[in-house]
Design an enzyme around this catalytic site. Structure first.
Site, mmCIF file in Angstrom:
data_model
loop_
_atom_site.group_PDB
_atom_site.id
_atom_site.type_symbol
_atom_site.label_atom_id
_atom_site.label_comp_id
_atom_site.label_asym_id
_atom_site.label_seq_id
_atom_site.Cartn_x
_atom_site.Cartn_y
_atom_site.Cartn_z
ATOM 1 N N ASP A 2 -6.940 -14.610 7.790
ATOM 2 C CA ASP A 2 -5.672 -14.451 7.062
ATOM 3 C C ASP A 2 -4.609 -15.438 7.527
ATOM 4 O OD1 ASP A 2 -6.705 -12.374 5.498
ATOM 5 O OD2 ASP A 2 -6.032 -10.824 6.881
ATOM 6 N N ASP A 42 -12.146 -12.471 9.426
ATOM 7 C CA ASP A 42 -11.090 -12.648 8.414
ATOM 8 C C ASP A 42 -9.790 -13.036 9.115
ATOM 9 O OD1 ASP A 42 -9.812 -12.490 5.934
ATOM 10 O OD2 ASP A 42 -9.295 -10.391 6.236
ATOM 11 N N MET A 72 2.650 -5.604 -7.777
ATOM 12 C CA MET A 72 1.315 -5.083 -7.473
ATOM 13 C C MET A 72 1.411 -3.954 -6.455
ATOM 14 S SD MET A 72 -1.011 -5.314 -4.742
ATOM 15 C CE MET A 72 -1.691 -6.772 -3.970
ATOM 16 N N ASP A 88 2.400 1.721 3.366
ATOM 17 C CA ASP A 88 3.330 0.716 3.907
ATOM 18 C C ASP A 88 4.763 1.219 3.709
ATOM 19 O OD1 ASP A 88 1.140 -0.928 4.322
ATOM 20 O OD2 ASP A 88 1.491 -2.140 2.527
ATOM 21 N N LYS A 124 -14.836 -8.686 -0.428
ATOM 22 C CA LYS A 124 -14.891 -9.200 0.944
ATOM 23 C C LYS A 124 -16.303 -8.913 1.457
ATOM 24 C CE LYS A 124 -12.361 -8.913 5.318
ATOM 25 N NZ LYS A 124 -11.260 -8.274 6.045
ATOM 26 N N HIS A 178 0.881 -1.170 0.000
ATOM 27 C CA HIS A 178 0.000 0.000 0.000
ATOM 28 C C HIS A 178 0.917 1.217 0.000
ATOM 29 C CE1 HIS A 178 -2.389 -3.035 2.225
ATOM 30 N NE2 HIS A 178 -3.410 -2.495 1.605
ATOM 31 N N GLU A 235 -9.563 -13.412 -2.799
ATOM 32 C CA GLU A 235 -8.796 -13.880 -1.635
ATOM 33 C C GLU A 235 -9.492 -15.085 -1.020
ATOM 34 O OE1 GLU A 235 -7.137 -11.152 1.273
ATOM 35 O OE2 GLU A 235 -7.915 -12.409 2.899
ATOM 36 N N ASP A 254 -4.997 -13.562 -3.943
ATOM 37 C CA ASP A 254 -4.527 -13.459 -2.556
ATOM 38 C C ASP A 254 -4.675 -14.820 -1.895
ATOM 39 O OD1 ASP A 254 -3.896 -10.831 -2.866
ATOM 40 O OD2 ASP A 254 -5.369 -10.054 -1.426
ATOM 41 N N GLU A 257 -10.866 -6.555 -5.400
ATOM 42 C CA GLU A 257 -10.880 -7.590 -4.356
ATOM 43 C C GLU A 257 -12.139 -7.494 -3.518
ATOM 44 O OE1 GLU A 257 -7.319 -7.731 -2.010
ATOM 45 O OE2 GLU A 257 -8.271 -8.884 -0.405
ATOM 46 N N HIS A 277 -11.673 -14.469 2.080
ATOM 47 C CA HIS A 277 -12.870 -13.634 1.887
ATOM 48 C C HIS A 277 -14.023 -14.430 1.284
ATOM 49 C CE1 HIS A 277 -10.117 -9.842 1.830
ATOM 50 N NE2 HIS A 277 -10.006 -10.567 2.926
ATOM 51 N N ASP A 303 -1.456 -13.172 1.098
ATOM 52 C CA ASP A 303 -2.022 -12.077 1.889
ATOM 53 C C ASP A 303 -2.476 -12.651 3.220
ATOM 54 O OD1 ASP A 303 -2.994 -9.789 2.856
ATOM 55 O OD2 ASP A 303 -4.734 -9.655 1.546
#
Ligand code: GLT
Ligand code: MN
Ligand code: MN
Length: 389
Positions: A259, A257, A90, A59, A185, A56, A219, A247, A183, A222, A289
């Site tokens: 992950d 979620d 990405m 980040d 969710k 991102h 993902e 993802d 994406e 998700h 992810d």
């Protein structure tokens, strides 16, 4: 660790800076690990055999950084990437962390918030392109509601569409070589998020001004949150030519979620997923992810990263064995699973053919009572996955 399962750059494994960099904060507790610098993450992942990192905007560049600060950070980061032979395939934008996005970004009721979200995204696309990204992921974590009284949901889709159309024009105007991957969710952090599944996204894409520039980034977790079969969703995305990115992670059914590390929960489903990715000719990144359990220190984070890639390669090897297993292949041929040219027995539609088909007689009882042998077939898959085949 056997060499066969040692990741190589060609495997195209990527991690988000926010994934291995996750310090273990959750809604009930503080961080349990120190924040790692992007440079450290890139170097470590490269040593482990990853191909690249995704990020991102924030980040890498802190929210509100000056232009000069941004340029310095980006320049240093590019050097780290070059020195460690890593790529950034990405990029995406944090449109969910700052309180300004509490009512959404592209769909917020305040037009100034919507405009700010577009500005932030254009700058983030610039950053991604500068780092070499060819895919821009759009996860609308805050694009949803708790109180549906706040707007007609149709207005939400309209605003989302306007934003994506605007951004597509921006990319074309800049002559950037980058495509969008949406994406889905169903919920979290909002009570309900618009465009809840990959299927919703695929339908929505066709309503955009430039559908050819937009695909999906499904993902695992998700779709599993919605109780859906991820493998089927990916097959549909591939069939539509829309699987631009993926993802990978894992998830127990019916929970928040999680992950979790790829393949740590749904081995059979993830086997069919890897088999599909490998056999379909999907050539994009295999992006993880996910993040390490909150129980882990930094060493545990690298075990998590190694494990994610190792499980993918183990499943890839199982897919190879499935394709070479004579008994399995014989059953598949016998049950009509193999794709043949005239696989429906119908051929091209003709008036005559349709008339013949309408007049044909079927032994429905025989068709209905024939056992299909899927129990045997499924057990062979289990034997294969559990290593006795
Ligand atoms: C966030 C989210 C992920 C998205 C990331 C991209 S951010 O971690 O939970 O599923 O892919 O914005
Ligand atoms: Mn994701
Ligand atoms: Mn997730």
């Amino acid at each position: 660790m056997s060499d066969a399962y040692q990741p190589r750059k060609e495997d195209k494994f990527t991690f988000g800076l926010w994934t291995v960099g996750n310090p273990g904060r959750d809604p009930f507790g503080d961080a349990v690990r120190a924040v790692m610098s992007p440079a450290h993450i890139v170097k470590k992942l490269s040593e482990l055999g990853a191909w690249g990192v995704n990020l991102h905007d924030n980040d890498l560049v802190p929210f509100g950084a000056s232009a000069a600060e941004r340029d310095r950070i980006v320049k240093e980061f590019k050097k780290v990437l070059a020195d460690s032979g890593m790529v950034v395939p990405m990029a995406t934008t944090n449109l969910f962390g700052h309180p300004v996005f509490k009512d959404g970004a592209f769909t917020a009721n305040d037009p100034k918030v919507r405009a700010f979200a577009i500005q932030k995204t254009m700058r983030s696309i610039d950053l991604g392109v500068e780092l070499g990204a060819k895919i821009y992921v759009c996860w609308g974590g805050r694009e949803g509601t708790e109180a549906d009284a706040c707007r007609d949901a149709r207005e939400g889709f309209k605003r989302y569409r306007e934003a994506l159309n605007y951004l597509a024009e921006y990319v074309l105007d800049q002559k950037y070589d980058i495509r969008f991957a949406l994406e889905a969710k169903p919920n979290e952090p909002r009570s309900d998020i618009y465009l809840a599944s990959t299927g919703h996204m695929l339908a929505f894409i066709e309503t955009l001004d430039h559908p050819e520039m937009v695909g999906v980034n499904p993902e695992v977790a998700h779709e599993h949150m919605s109780g859906l079969n991820f493998y089927h969703g990916i097959a549909q995305a591939i069939d539509a030519g829309k699987l631009f990115h993926i993802d990978l992670n894992d998830q127990k059914p019916g929970r928040y979620d999680q992950d979790l590390r790829f393949g740590s929960e749904s081995l059979k489903g993830m086997f069919f997923l890897v088999k599909l990715l490998e056999e379909s000719g999907y050539s994009g990144a295999r992006h993880f992810d996910s993040h390490a359990y909150r129980t882990e220190d930094e060493a545990g984070v690298w075990e998590f990263a190694k494990g994610s890639m190792r499980t993918y390669l183990l499943l890839k090897e199982k897919a190879r064995r499935f394709a070479e297993d004579e008994e399995i292949q014989a059953i598949l041929a016998e049950i009509g699973a193999k794709v043949t040219k005239d696989d429906h027995g119908l051929g091209q539609y003709t008036k005559d053919g349709a008339a013949k088909l309408k007049a044909a007689t079927f032994d429905v009882d025989a068709l209905a009572t024939k056992g299909l042998g899927y129990e045997r077939l499924d057990q062979l898959v289990i034997d294969l996955l559990l290593g006795v085949r």
